[in-house]
Design a protein around this motif. Structure first.
Motif, PDB file in Angstrom:
ATOM      1  N   PHE A   1     -10.148   1.521   3.729  1.00  0.00           N
ATOM      2  CA  PHE A   1      -9.783   2.565   2.773  1.00  0.00           C
ATOM      3  C   PHE A   1     -10.895   2.861   1.758  1.00  0.00           C
ATOM      4  O   PHE A   1     -11.102   4.023   1.374  1.00  0.00           O
ATOM      5  CB  PHE A   1      -8.521   2.173   2.008  1.00  0.00           C
ATOM      6  CG  PHE A   1      -7.236   2.400   2.755  1.00  0.00           C
ATOM      7  CD1 PHE A   1      -7.132   3.395   3.717  1.00  0.00           C
ATOM      8  CD2 PHE A   1      -6.109   1.623   2.490  1.00  0.00           C
ATOM      9  CE1 PHE A   1      -5.944   3.614   4.398  1.00  0.00           C
ATOM     10  CE2 PHE A   1      -4.906   1.842   3.164  1.00  0.00           C
ATOM     11  CZ  PHE A   1      -4.841   2.830   4.119  1.00  0.00           C
ATOM     12  N   ALA A   2     -11.576   1.841   1.287  1.00  0.00           N
ATOM     13  CA  ALA A   2     -12.508   2.005   0.164  1.00  0.00           C
ATOM     14  C   ALA A   2     -13.538   3.111   0.364  1.00  0.00           C
ATOM     15  O   ALA A   2     -13.735   3.946  -0.541  1.00  0.00           O
ATOM     16  CB  ALA A   2     -13.185   0.675  -0.155  1.00  0.00           C
TER      17      ALA A   2
ATOM     18  N   TRP B   1      -8.694  -2.863   2.711  1.00  0.00           N
ATOM     19  CA  TRP B   1      -9.568  -2.250   1.703  1.00  0.00           C
ATOM     20  C   TRP B   1     -10.927  -1.904   2.282  1.00  0.00           C
ATOM     21  O   TRP B   1     -11.562  -0.920   1.851  1.00  0.00           O
ATOM     22  CB  TRP B   1      -9.714  -3.161   0.485  1.00  0.00           C
ATOM     23  CG  TRP B   1      -8.492  -3.178  -0.386  1.00  0.00           C
ATOM     24  CD1 TRP B   1      -7.717  -4.249  -0.694  1.00  0.00           C
ATOM     25  CD2 TRP B   1      -7.918  -2.068  -1.075  1.00  0.00           C
ATOM     26  NE1 TRP B   1      -6.678  -3.884  -1.514  1.00  0.00           N
ATOM     27  CE2 TRP B   1      -6.779  -2.548  -1.770  1.00  0.00           C
ATOM     28  CE3 TRP B   1      -8.236  -0.717  -1.164  1.00  0.00           C
ATOM     29  CZ2 TRP B   1      -5.968  -1.722  -2.543  1.00  0.00           C
ATOM     30  CZ3 TRP B   1      -7.433   0.119  -1.936  1.00  0.00           C
ATOM     31  CH2 TRP B   1      -6.320  -0.377  -2.625  1.00  0.00           C
ATOM     32  N   GLU B   2     -11.402  -2.663   3.250  1.00  0.00           N
ATOM     33  CA  GLU B   2     -12.674  -2.327   3.897  1.00  0.00           C
ATOM     34  C   GLU B   2     -12.604  -0.963   4.581  1.00  0.00           C
ATOM     35  O   GLU B   2     -13.592  -0.230   4.642  1.00  0.00           O
ATOM     36  CB  GLU B   2     -13.041  -3.397   4.928  1.00  0.00           C
ATOM     37  CG  GLU B   2     -13.571  -4.693   4.329  1.00  0.00           C
ATOM     38  CD  GLU B   2     -13.815  -5.777   5.367  1.00  0.00           C
ATOM     39  OE1 GLU B   2     -14.421  -6.800   5.015  1.00  0.00           O
ATOM     40  OE2 GLU B   2     -13.375  -5.602   6.534  1.00  0.00           O
TER      41      GLU B   2
ATOM     42  N   TRP C   1       0.812  -1.222   0.000  1.00  0.00           N
ATOM     43  CA  TRP C   1       0.000   0.000   0.000  1.00  0.00           C
ATOM     44  C   TRP C   1       0.847   1.274   0.000  1.00  0.00           C
ATOM     45  O   TRP C   1       0.294   2.367   0.061  1.00  0.00           O
ATOM     46  CB  TRP C   1      -0.955  -0.007   1.196  1.00  0.00           C
ATOM     47  CG  TRP C   1      -2.058  -1.005   0.982  1.00  0.00           C
ATOM     48  CD1 TRP C   1      -3.229  -0.796   0.299  1.00  0.00           C
ATOM     49  CD2 TRP C   1      -2.076  -2.374   1.402  1.00  0.00           C
ATOM     50  NE1 TRP C   1      -3.970  -1.949   0.289  1.00  0.00           N
ATOM     51  CE2 TRP C   1      -3.293  -2.942   0.952  1.00  0.00           C
ATOM     52  CE3 TRP C   1      -1.186  -3.182   2.118  1.00  0.00           C
ATOM     53  CZ2 TRP C   1      -3.634  -4.260   1.198  1.00  0.00           C
ATOM     54  CZ3 TRP C   1      -1.527  -4.495   2.356  1.00  0.00           C
ATOM     55  CH2 TRP C   1      -2.739  -5.037   1.906  1.00  0.00           C
TER      56      TRP C   1
ATOM     57  N   ALA D   1      -5.389  -7.852   3.315  1.00  0.00           N
ATOM     58  CA  ALA D   1      -5.883  -7.052   2.196  1.00  0.00           C
ATOM     59  C   ALA D   1      -7.375  -6.782   2.336  1.00  0.00           C
ATOM     60  O   ALA D   1      -7.850  -5.656   2.099  1.00  0.00           O
ATOM     61  CB  ALA D   1      -5.599  -7.760   0.875  1.00  0.00           C
ATOM     62  N   LYS D   2      -8.126  -7.792   2.722  1.00  0.00           N
ATOM     63  CA  LYS D   2      -9.579  -7.634   2.885  1.00  0.00           C
ATOM     64  C   LYS D   2      -9.894  -6.543   3.898  1.00  0.00           C
ATOM     65  O   LYS D   2     -10.705  -5.642   3.637  1.00  0.00           O
ATOM     66  CB  LYS D   2     -10.185  -8.963   3.320  1.00  0.00           C
ATOM     67  CG  LYS D   2     -11.673  -8.937   3.648  1.00  0.00           C
ATOM     68  CD  LYS D   2     -12.171 -10.330   3.995  1.00  0.00           C
ATOM     69  CE  LYS D   2     -13.630 -10.316   4.423  1.00  0.00           C
ATOM     70  NZ  LYS D   2     -13.818  -9.667   5.744  1.00  0.00           N
TER      71      LYS D   2
ATOM     72  N   THR E   1      -3.333   1.344   7.986  1.00  0.00           N
ATOM     73  CA  THR E   1      -4.459   2.251   7.746  1.00  0.00           C
ATOM     74  C   THR E   1      -4.469   3.475   8.651  1.00  0.00           C
ATOM     75  O   THR E   1      -5.226   4.415   8.401  1.00  0.00           O
ATOM     76  CB  THR E   1      -5.795   1.511   7.928  1.00  0.00           C
ATOM     77  OG1 THR E   1      -5.896   1.033   9.289  1.00  0.00           O
ATOM     78  CG2 THR E   1      -5.907   0.341   6.963  1.00  0.00           C
TER      79      THR E   1
ATOM     80  N   LEU F   1      -3.411   7.028  -3.219  1.00  0.00           N
ATOM     81  CA  LEU F   1      -3.980   5.698  -3.427  1.00  0.00           C
ATOM     82  C   LEU F   1      -5.070   5.743  -4.497  1.00  0.00           C
ATOM     83  O   LEU F   1      -5.134   4.876  -5.388  1.00  0.00           O
ATOM     84  CB  LEU F   1      -4.555   5.191  -2.099  1.00  0.00           C
ATOM     85  CG  LEU F   1      -4.616   3.685  -1.848  1.00  0.00           C
ATOM     86  CD1 LEU F   1      -3.248   3.044  -1.960  1.00  0.00           C
ATOM     87  CD2 LEU F   1      -5.213   3.417  -0.469  1.00  0.00           C
TER      88      LEU F   1
ATOM     89  N   HIS G   1      -6.814  -4.260  -7.470  1.00  0.00           N
ATOM     90  CA  HIS G   1      -6.461  -4.672  -6.110  1.00  0.00           C
ATOM     91  C   HIS G   1      -5.436  -5.804  -6.128  1.00  0.00           C
ATOM     92  O   HIS G   1      -4.616  -5.929  -5.211  1.00  0.00           O
ATOM     93  CB  HIS G   1      -7.712  -5.096  -5.343  1.00  0.00           C
ATOM     94  CG  HIS G   1      -8.521  -3.938  -4.844  1.00  0.00           C
ATOM     95  ND1 HIS G   1      -9.523  -4.073  -3.898  1.00  0.00           N
ATOM     96  CD2 HIS G   1      -8.478  -2.621  -5.146  1.00  0.00           C
ATOM     97  CE1 HIS G   1     -10.048  -2.884  -3.656  1.00  0.00           C
ATOM     98  NE2 HIS G   1      -9.447  -1.990  -4.409  1.00  0.00           N
TER      99      HIS G   1
ATOM    100  N   PHE H   1      -1.777  -4.839  -5.714  1.00  0.00           N
ATOM    101  CA  PHE H   1      -1.292  -4.405  -4.403  1.00  0.00           C
ATOM    102  C   PHE H   1      -0.823  -5.657  -3.663  1.00  0.00           C
ATOM    103  O   PHE H   1      -1.503  -6.173  -2.765  1.00  0.00           O
ATOM    104  CB  PHE H   1      -2.408  -3.688  -3.639  1.00  0.00           C
ATOM    105  CG  PHE H   1      -2.767  -2.344  -4.201  1.00  0.00           C
ATOM    106  CD1 PHE H   1      -2.311  -1.184  -3.596  1.00  0.00           C
ATOM    107  CD2 PHE H   1      -3.542  -2.231  -5.343  1.00  0.00           C
ATOM    108  CE1 PHE H   1      -2.629   0.065  -4.114  1.00  0.00           C
ATOM    109  CE2 PHE H   1      -3.863  -0.991  -5.873  1.00  0.00           C
ATOM    110  CZ  PHE H   1      -3.403   0.158  -5.260  1.00  0.00           C
TER     111      PHE H   1
ATOM    112  N   LEU I   1      -5.380   3.830  -8.314  1.00  0.00           N
ATOM    113  CA  LEU I   1      -6.523   3.082  -8.829  1.00  0.00           C
ATOM    114  C   LEU I   1      -7.026   3.691 -10.139  1.00  0.00           C
ATOM    115  O   LEU I   1      -7.402   2.970 -11.066  1.00  0.00           O
ATOM    116  CB  LEU I   1      -7.630   3.048  -7.781  1.00  0.00           C
ATOM    117  CG  LEU I   1      -7.288   2.274  -6.493  1.00  0.00           C
ATOM    118  CD1 LEU I   1      -8.374   2.461  -5.444  1.00  0.00           C
ATOM    119  CD2 LEU I   1      -7.079   0.789  -6.787  1.00  0.00           C
TER     120      LEU I   1
END
Length: 613
Positions: A603-604, A600-601, A465, A596-597, A496, A554, A564, A567, A558
């Motif tokens: 950051f998204a 991204w939860e 990341w 990763a899961k 994060t 970031l 994804h 990354f 994208l």
């Protein structure tokens, strides 16, 4: 900069910065005072430049629409220790997505160029288009404000980074310089060109002791634009140090993450070089293309062993008390200092030494000096060469290039020369492209097209990341080895929340050793801003601005086509775990998938619409 407020977080438009835009094709030069859009603009560096890059849709790095942005941070040229940084930003020729689009990138360097640039009265310089003939650019302090002039640079063509700086010094007193080398001039075949920044020590000693803005090929972008060098000429304008800043500077020296890299005489480990000692405890010093062998070979380049044969002097940047780098020279028969060889920092020493199978300090120094003089990023250069050596080890009957193998100094030296002269695009274009052309990508140690720093990816899944260099924009490289964190919660929180804060140093103008563990959201920075500019900025304001800037980077990745799935760490890390590394396994497929899961939860939702703001 002009401040018409004490509260820039809530009233950024009352802060103005001076920008100069140079149209290289026409020679037109325009100045403007711009109101800041947000606190990121006020702080400067990539926090400002990435907002401008986001306004452009760039599909290839070498195009006239891709700008080269040169700027500083708010505390560059201030009395705050380490406030020396210059930033070069644009869409990178070397870092890009598998969709074929270049990534936004910046590179940062110290030396005294940044301070001189700021003291001219200019905050930002943007190069548009491309010059028809080679030029260098003079930025000088004038009676009515900063002045910018283009000058013919034919006489500089082909010179090393150091030689360019020495040639310009003869014509410009009280100035500092930024220059590319032959690698940047050969931008078509070399995507890893760096920008060399002059130092006081270099100009005084006439020895090649530059600092470098190396990452992402900004020197190659500068070469594409036919700009060979920059000159910043101004009187020194360092004011008296206030009591508040004196206290901060003392704390930077004694704590703030820099104590461990102080010289040995002050109880430190002797610069960034000390990372060898720390990582070798776990057999985590990169060896032979990031495959530590569980032996004592890295100890040959421990400082205590090198100083038996070579003269080592710890030195600092201008007005900095950290003294983090070491100049290595030969030692005369009588014990006195002989010929200067190179500046040893951990990354170049490892990636152009141990990780290539080179365990002789003199040979490593010669390779570092060679890469510096050609003006190449030591990280991208070393990692790309180590990939080629690893390929040849796997294919002894059909080796590539000159057949170089680990430890073969002469052939490795030949690869560096050919790449620097633009005669070896296989190396000059980086490991992502070389490995893809050969169909063996698993052991190419890059992340998202940018070669990784000299920390084993097995110890740092946070690489995935990082929005620029893996150790300058995501401070997780010591989370396992120094802090002992191997649980998923700590890594999610690090990536994060806490460890992304290191990227703030590439906004504000400070070196990361100002406070490497916390970033710029500290009382020390608050005190400096109040003392230097009478600004009232809270720790929370600073942390929020850094987070927005990071997330903007970031989001830009994208938008430039990264999925994804990109990354990720090099596949070899998961497919062939290195059992020699004596640390908990935090890069198993299961751990990294769950990491990763969860990342991204978090950051998204924050990325939604960020580039439209």
């Amino acid at each position: 900069m002009k401040f018409q407020t004490r509260d820039p977080a809530n009233n950024p438009a009352a802060v103005l910065y001076k920008r100069c835009t140079v149209d290289l094709a026409t020679g037109e030069i325009a100045f403007v005072d711009l109101a800041c859009r947000n606190l990121e603009d006020v702080l400067g560096g990539f926090g400002r430049s990435f907002q401008d890059l986001a306004a452009r849709r760039i599909t290839e790095a070498y195009c006239d629409e891709n700008p080269l942005i040169v700027n500083t941070g708010l505390l560059t040229g201030s009395t705050a220790m380490t406030g020396l940084r210059t930033y070069f930003s644009g869409y990178s020729p070397i870092k890009g997505s598998k969709a074929g689009l270049p990534a936004a990138m910046w590179s940062a360097g110290s030396g005294k160029f940044g301070a001189k640039f700021k003291w001219t009265g200019l905050d930002e310089l943007i190069f548009e288009g491309r010059a028809k003939e080679p030029v260098y650019v003079v930025v000088r302090e004038g009676d009515a404000g900063p002045q910018v002039e283009l000058k013919p640079a034919g006489h500089l063509r082909g010179l090393s980074t150091h030689a360019k700086i020495m040639a310009l010094q003869k014509d410009y007193a009280d100035a500092h310089f930024a220059a590319i080398g032959p690698a940047g001039e050969n931008w078509q075949e070399n995507y890893m060109g760096a920008v060399a920044l002059s130092t006081e020590n270099q100009l005084r000693s006439q020895e090649d002791k530059c600092r470098f803005a190396g990452r992402g090929g900004m020197g190659s972008l500068m070469g594409y634009k036919n700009v060979l060098a920059l000159v910043a000429q101004s009187r020194d304008k360092m004011g008296p140090v206030s009591e508040a800043v004196k206290k901060v500077n003392l704390n930077v020296i004694k704590g703030g993450g820099s104590a461990r890299i102080q010289p040995l005489s002050r109880g430190g480990g002797g610069g960034t070089w000390a990372a060898y000692d720390v990582l070798q405890e776990f057999h985590a010093v990169p060896v032979n293309n990031f495959r530590p062998q569980g032996n004592d070979l890295p100890k040959r380049l421990f400082r205590t062993n090198v100083e038996k044969t070579y003269d080592i002097k710890s030195e600092a940047c201008y007005r900095c008390g950290i003294t983090c780098h070491n100049n290595v020279s030969t030692k005369n028969p009588d014990g006195s200092r002989g010929e200067f060889l190179a500046k040893f920092d951990y990354e170049p020493l490892n990636l152009l030494g141990t990780n290539l199978g080179i365990h002789d300090a003199g040979q490593a120094a010669r390779l570092i000096q060679l890469g510096d003089n050609y003006g190449m990023d030591a990280i991208s250069l070393g990692v790309t060469i180590s990939y080629a050596l690893a390929y040849n080890e796997r294919h002894p009957d059909q080796p590539i290039l000159n057949g170089a193998t680990f430890g073969d100094y002469e052939k490795i030296r030949e690869l560096i020369i050919q790449a620097g002269e633009g005669r070896l695009p296989e190396i000059g274009m980086g490991s992502m492209r070389l490995s893809a052309s050969l169909g063996e990508t698993a052991y190419a140690y890059h992340v998202k097209g940018l070669e990784i720093a000299a920390y084993q990816p097995e110890t740092n899944p946070g690489y995935a990341w990082a929005i620029a260099g893996g150790h300058m924009s995501m401070g997780t490289y010591g989370l396992l080895t120094r802090e002992g964190k191997s649980d998923l919660d700590s890594w999610v929180r690090g990536i994060t929340e806490d460890k992304l804060q290191i990227v703030g140093f590439d906004m504000i103008g400070l070196c990361k050793f100002f406070d490497i563990t916390k970033g710029i959201g500290t009382q020390m920075v608050v005190d400096c801003l109040k003392s230097e500019f009478s600004l009232e900025v809270s720790i929370e304001d600073l942390r929020a601005a850094v987070r927005r800037a990071f997330l903007r980077g970031l989001a830009l990745e994208l938008r430039q086509g990264y999925t994804h799935a990109e990354f990720c760490l090099p596949a070899e890390v998961h497919e062939h775990p290195n059992l020699h590394i004596k640390l908990p396994n935090i890069t198993s497929p299961e751990f990294t998938a769950e990491l990763a899961k969860r990342v991204w939860e978090i950051f998204a939702p924050e990325l939604e619409g960020l580039l439209d703001q």
